[in-house]
Design a protein around this motif. Sequence first.
Motif, mmCIF file in Angstrom:
data_model
loop_
_atom_site.group_PDB
_atom_site.id
_atom_site.type_symbol
_atom_site.label_atom_id
_atom_site.label_comp_id
_atom_site.label_asym_id
_atom_site.label_seq_id
_atom_site.Cartn_x
_atom_site.Cartn_y
_atom_site.Cartn_z
ATOM 1 N N ASP A 1 71.873 37.300 40.797
ATOM 2 C CA ASP A 1 72.625 36.736 41.914
ATOM 3 C C ASP A 1 71.689 36.189 42.985
ATOM 4 O OD1 ASP A 1 74.936 37.465 40.661
ATOM 5 O OD2 ASP A 1 75.571 38.929 42.160
ATOM 6 N N SER A 2 72.186 35.191 43.681
ATOM 7 C CA SER A 2 71.474 34.607 44.812
ATOM 8 C C SER A 2 72.390 34.702 46.028
ATOM 9 C CB SER A 2 71.158 33.138 44.516
ATOM 10 O OG SER A 2 72.359 32.375 44.512
ATOM 11 N N PRO A 3 71.909 34.360 47.207
ATOM 12 C CA PRO A 3 72.811 34.346 48.366
ATOM 13 C C PRO A 3 74.013 33.418 48.155
ATOM 14 C CG PRO A 3 70.541 34.278 49.103
ATOM 15 C CD PRO A 3 70.516 34.140 47.601
ATOM 16 N N ARG A 4 73.805 32.288 47.502
ATOM 17 C CA ARG A 4 74.927 31.379 47.212
ATOM 18 C C ARG A 4 75.910 32.011 46.230
ATOM 19 N NH1 ARG A 4 73.846 26.273 44.825
ATOM 20 N NH2 ARG A 4 76.068 25.968 45.039
ATOM 21 N N THR A 5 75.395 32.830 45.322
ATOM 22 C CA THR A 5 76.278 33.514 44.376
ATOM 23 C C THR A 5 77.232 34.421 45.140
ATOM 24 O OG1 THR A 5 74.484 33.525 42.752
ATOM 25 C CG2 THR A 5 76.342 34.971 42.315
ATOM 26 N N GLN A 6 76.689 35.147 46.094
ATOM 27 C CA GLN A 6 77.523 36.061 46.877
ATOM 28 C C GLN A 6 78.579 35.300 47.675
ATOM 29 O OE1 GLN A 6 77.495 39.297 46.386
ATOM 30 N NE2 GLN A 6 75.898 38.885 44.887
ATOM 31 N N SER A 7 78.213 34.173 48.259
ATOM 32 C CA SER A 7 79.201 33.411 49.032
ATOM 33 C C SER A 7 80.261 32.810 48.106
ATOM 34 C CB SER A 7 78.530 32.334 49.885
ATOM 35 O OG SER A 7 77.932 31.347 49.091
ATOM 36 N N THR A 8 79.880 32.442 46.896
ATOM 37 C CA THR A 8 80.855 31.911 45.943
ATOM 38 C C THR A 8 81.809 33.005 45.480
ATOM 39 O OG1 THR A 8 79.316 30.200 45.224
ATOM 40 C CG2 THR A 8 81.137 30.717 43.734
ATOM 41 N N ARG A 9 81.289 34.201 45.260
ATOM 42 C CA ARG A 9 82.170 35.326 44.899
ATOM 43 C C ARG A 9 83.157 35.613 46.035
ATOM 44 N NH1 ARG A 9 80.395 37.982 40.276
ATOM 45 N NH2 ARG A 9 78.198 37.739 39.788
ATOM 46 N N ALA A 10 82.687 35.548 47.269
ATOM 47 C CA ALA A 10 83.576 35.760 48.420
ATOM 48 C C ALA A 10 84.627 34.653 48.485
ATOM 49 C CB ALA A 10 82.766 35.808 49.711
ATOM 50 N N PHE A 11 84.212 33.418 48.233
ATOM 51 C CA PHE A 11 85.150 32.297 48.207
ATOM 52 C C PHE A 11 86.232 32.554 47.156
ATOM 53 C CE2 PHE A 11 86.634 28.205 46.659
ATOM 54 C CZ PHE A 11 86.870 27.499 47.827
ATOM 55 N N ALA A 12 85.824 32.990 45.971
ATOM 56 C CA ALA A 12 86.781 33.264 44.891
ATOM 57 C C ALA A 12 87.756 34.372 45.293
ATOM 58 C CB ALA A 12 86.038 33.635 43.612
ATOM 59 N N ARG A 13 87.245 35.420 45.935
ATOM 60 C CA ARG A 13 88.138 36.501 46.400
ATOM 61 C C ARG A 13 89.148 35.970 47.412
ATOM 62 N NH1 ARG A 13 83.284 39.366 46.334
ATOM 63 N NH2 ARG A 13 83.017 39.101 48.581
ATOM 64 N N ASN A 14 88.709 35.036 48.235
ATOM 65 C CA ASN A 14 89.591 34.478 49.260
ATOM 66 C C ASN A 14 90.628 33.513 48.694
ATOM 67 O OD1 ASN A 14 88.399 35.946 51.327
ATOM 68 N ND2 ASN A 14 86.869 34.365 51.719
ATOM 69 N N LEU A 15 90.533 33.197 47.412
ATOM 70 C CA LEU A 15 91.534 32.345 46.767
ATOM 71 C C LEU A 15 92.765 33.137 46.326
ATOM 72 C CD1 LEU A 15 89.241 30.081 44.544
ATOM 73 C CD2 LEU A 15 90.324 29.493 46.726
ATOM 74 N N ALA A 16 92.780 34.432 46.579
ATOM 75 C CA ALA A 16 93.889 35.297 46.159
ATOM 76 C C ALA A 16 95.267 34.774 46.578
ATOM 77 C CB ALA A 16 93.674 36.718 46.670
ATOM 78 N N PRO A 17 95.426 34.174 47.768
ATOM 79 C CA PRO A 17 96.756 33.678 48.133
ATOM 80 C C PRO A 17 97.320 32.629 47.168
ATOM 81 C CG PRO A 17 95.371 33.778 50.081
ATOM 82 C CD PRO A 17 94.488 34.060 48.891
ATOM 83 N N LEU A 18 96.464 32.017 46.370
ATOM 84 C CA LEU A 18 96.952 31.041 45.395
ATOM 85 C C LEU A 18 97.659 31.726 44.227
ATOM 86 C CD1 LEU A 18 93.911 28.576 45.256
ATOM 87 C CD2 LEU A 18 96.055 28.305 46.506
ATOM 88 N N GLY A 19 97.354 33.002 44.015
ATOM 89 C CA GLY A 19 98.010 33.761 42.954
ATOM 90 C C GLY A 19 97.634 33.326 41.548
ATOM 91 N N LEU A 20 96.450 32.771 41.384
ATOM 92 C CA LEU A 20 96.017 32.280 40.076
ATOM 93 C C LEU A 20 94.829 33.078 39.559
ATOM 94 C CD1 LEU A 20 96.027 28.433 40.772
ATOM 95 C CD2 LEU A 20 97.786 29.767 39.606
ATOM 96 N N PRO A 21 94.711 33.200 38.238
ATOM 97 C CA PRO A 21 93.499 33.804 37.696
ATOM 98 C C PRO A 21 92.296 32.901 37.979
ATOM 99 C CG PRO A 21 95.000 33.145 35.923
ATOM 100 C CD PRO A 21 95.666 32.825 37.209
ATOM 101 N N VAL A 22 91.154 33.538 38.212
ATOM 102 C CA VAL A 22 89.927 32.806 38.535
ATOM 103 C C VAL A 22 88.835 33.231 37.558
ATOM 104 C CG1 VAL A 22 88.138 32.422 40.277
ATOM 105 C CG2 VAL A 22 90.528 32.645 40.985
ATOM 106 N N LEU A 23 88.198 32.243 36.961
ATOM 107 C CA LEU A 23 87.043 32.476 36.096
ATOM 108 C C LEU A 23 85.805 32.005 36.839
ATOM 109 C CD1 LEU A 23 85.707 33.165 33.354
ATOM 110 C CD2 LEU A 23 86.210 30.807 32.648
ATOM 111 N N LEU A 24 84.844 32.900 37.018
ATOM 112 C CA LEU A 24 83.551 32.526 37.595
ATOM 113 C C LEU A 24 82.650 32.132 36.430
ATOM 114 C CD1 LEU A 24 83.160 35.400 40.208
ATOM 115 C CD2 LEU A 24 83.804 33.023 40.642
ATOM 116 N N TRP A 25 82.229 30.870 36.410
ATOM 117 C CA TRP A 25 81.502 30.329 35.268
ATOM 118 C C TRP A 25 80.102 29.893 35.685
ATOM 119 C CZ3 TRP A 25 82.541 30.922 30.416
ATOM 120 C CH2 TRP A 25 81.890 30.140 29.468
ATOM 121 N N ASP A 26 79.126 30.287 34.914
ATOM 122 C CA ASP A 26 77.722 29.962 35.179
ATOM 123 C C ASP A 26 77.555 28.451 35.336
ATOM 124 O OD1 ASP A 26 74.976 29.652 35.201
ATOM 125 O OD2 ASP A 26 74.636 30.783 33.355
ATOM 126 N N GLU A 27 77.062 28.050 36.489
ATOM 127 C CA GLU A 27 76.908 26.617 36.736
ATOM 128 C C GLU A 27 75.454 26.162 36.729
ATOM 129 O OE1 GLU A 27 76.425 25.944 41.483
ATOM 130 O OE2 GLU A 27 78.367 25.514 40.641
#
Length: 152
Positions: free
Chosen positions: A83-109
């Motif tokens: 993980d990098s600092p950007r990885t952590q912010s992306t994980r936080a972004f994904a957690r904050n997508l919860a109001p959309l009610g959709l499954p989220v796949l974090l994919w190696d970019e």
Amino acid sequence: MITTAAPDFAAALPNGGRLAGLDVGTKTIGVALCDAGWSFASPDKTIVRKRFSADLDALKALVAGQAVVGLVVGLPLNMDGSDSPRTQSTRAFARNLAPLGLPVLLWDERWSTAAVERAMIAADVSRAKRAERIDSAAAAFILQGAIDAMTR
């Protein structure tokens, strides 16, 4: 549900339906969409980031307008897979997508933007056009990798 495992993500999705790929940056979010049969991904648009609530509103509109059933978010890992600092912010972004009610796949970019930029240079796309399209094209590259993994 947030996962890094394509089979778990696929199991959480209805049969068919469009997926959206997101390349989340500090200034923009590149967006790509795939067809309902999960065959191919195409660049869609680039969302200029403001505050998170505005980003979420833009994504809500996308989800509703395109009948999106799941999100694939590019995960910027270090070259060694850590993980990098950007990885952590992306994980936080994904957690904050919860109001959309959709499954989220974090994919190696890793290498997605570089691969897309090389392809654009090879296609003789001007620097200005590359800058305009790189984020959504990288999102399509990320999404295509994920749908290929799910449909093997």
